[in-house]
Write a protein that holds these residues in place. Structure first.
Motif, short mmCIF file in Angstrom:
data_model
loop_
_atom_site.label_atom_id
_atom_site.label_comp_id
_atom_site.label_asym_id
_atom_site.label_seq_id
_atom_site.Cartn_x
_atom_site.Cartn_y
_atom_site.Cartn_z
N THR A 151 0.84 -1.20 0.00
CA THR A 151 0.00 0.00 0.00
C THR A 151 0.87 1.25 0.00
OG1 THR A 151 -1.72 -1.17 1.24
CG2 THR A 151 -1.86 1.23 1.16
N ALA A 152 0.76 2.01 -1.06
CA ALA A 152 1.42 3.31 -1.15
C ALA A 152 0.39 4.39 -0.83
CB ALA A 152 2.04 3.50 -2.53
N SER A 153 0.37 5.45 -1.58
CA SER A 153 -0.58 6.54 -1.42
C SER A 153 -0.40 7.48 -2.59
CB SER A 153 -0.32 7.30 -0.11
OG SER A 153 -1.02 8.53 -0.08
N ILE A 154 -1.45 8.23 -2.91
CA ILE A 154 -1.26 9.24 -3.95
C ILE A 154 -0.31 10.34 -3.47
CG2 ILE A 154 -3.47 8.76 -5.05
CD1 ILE A 154 -4.56 11.33 -3.78
N ALA A 155 -0.03 10.38 -2.16
CA ALA A 155 0.98 11.31 -1.65
C ALA A 155 2.35 11.00 -2.21
CB ALA A 155 1.01 11.28 -0.13
N ALA A 156 2.56 9.78 -2.68
CA ALA A 156 3.83 9.43 -3.30
C ALA A 156 4.07 10.27 -4.56
CB ALA A 156 3.86 7.95 -3.67
N PHE A 157 2.97 10.72 -5.17
CA PHE A 157 3.06 11.50 -6.41
C PHE A 157 2.68 12.96 -6.20
CE2 PHE A 157 1.47 7.18 -7.17
CZ PHE A 157 2.52 6.65 -7.89
#
Length: 251
Positions: free
Chosen positions: A144-150
């Protein structure tokens, strides 16, 4: 792979995205072992879904090894690992109280990134023992990542960095594990109604929801769970990051 034949471990399984995933998998016939630090809640959820629970610190090698051994003992094997354990602190690089505490940054990296890798590598080691399916498949790992990664916002330096690392893990890990028949996928959720957001006021929740283009609401953990279940069963999905965010682009 079918969910009815899946034996899954789910980190962060006592609440939020992890709990929703555990419940969804179990409802469709999967065996599930929850890994979490919250013993009371984790034990309760596991009992409700007919699963198993292992008190686990994802940053600790011995703790994760013990949890995986318990899962193998209870379920016979592990064919899926879903990493949902994580934290999110909102701290600016330099704020009113001075520079971002290094200990807080390190803790976020340790849990969100190092913890994800720790569980993934040890789960993969267990999966390679499985008898392969006709197409060679032995298991799948979903991080699980997050759109915060981008689209990391202010105050998200540590969180965005940790989730950017999870995104970066996906393809090389998938390539590393390909010969073992183990797939690796990553989900990057947008703004979901998890315990971290539930504590905010309704006005703040409404403001966050209004920024989502379509549908203009917060994500439901059951939608993350449904995507995780689809990934398990869609055997040609590998080495990719899927955003689930209602077309939200944070700014």
């Amino acid at each position: 792979m079918q969910l009815a034949n899946t034996a899954a471990i789910v980190t962060g399984g006592a609440s939020g995205l992890g709990e929703a995933t555990a419940r969804h998998f179990s409802a469709l016939g999967a065996q599930v072992t929850l890994l979490d630090r919250d013993v009371e809640r984790g034990t309760s959820v596991a009992a409700e879904i007919g699963g198993h629970f292992a008190e686990t610190d994802v940053t600790d090698e011995a703790s994760v090894k013990a949890a995986i051994e318990l899962a193998q003992e209870k379920m016979g094997r592990i064919t899926a690992a879903v990493n949902c354990a994580g934290i999110a602190d909102a701290i600016k690089t330099v704020g009113r109280d001075g520079p971002h505490p290094l200990s807080a940054f390190q803790r976020t990296i340790d849990i969100n990134l190092v913890g994800t890798f720790n569980v993934a590598r040890l789960a993969a080691d267990a999966m390679q023992q499985n008898t392969p399916e006709p197409d060679g498949a032995r298991g799948v790992i979903i991080n699980t990542a997050s759109i915060a990664a981008f689209d990391g916002q202010k105050g998200q330096a540590a969180y965005a960095a940790s989730k950017g690392g999870v995104v970066g893990l996906c393809l090389p890990m998938a390539r590393d594990l390909a010969k073992l028949g183990i797939r690796v996928m990553t989900i990057a959720p947008g703004i979901f109604m998890t315990p971290m957001l539930a504590g905010l006021g309704e006005d703040i929740q409404a403001q966050l929801a209004a920024d989502v283009p379509c549908p203009p609401r917060l994500g439901n953990p059951s939608e993350y769970a449904a995507l995780a279940g689809f990934i398990v069963q869609a055997g040609y999905l590998n080495g990719e990051v899927i955003r689930i965010d209602g077309a939200l682009r944070m700014r």
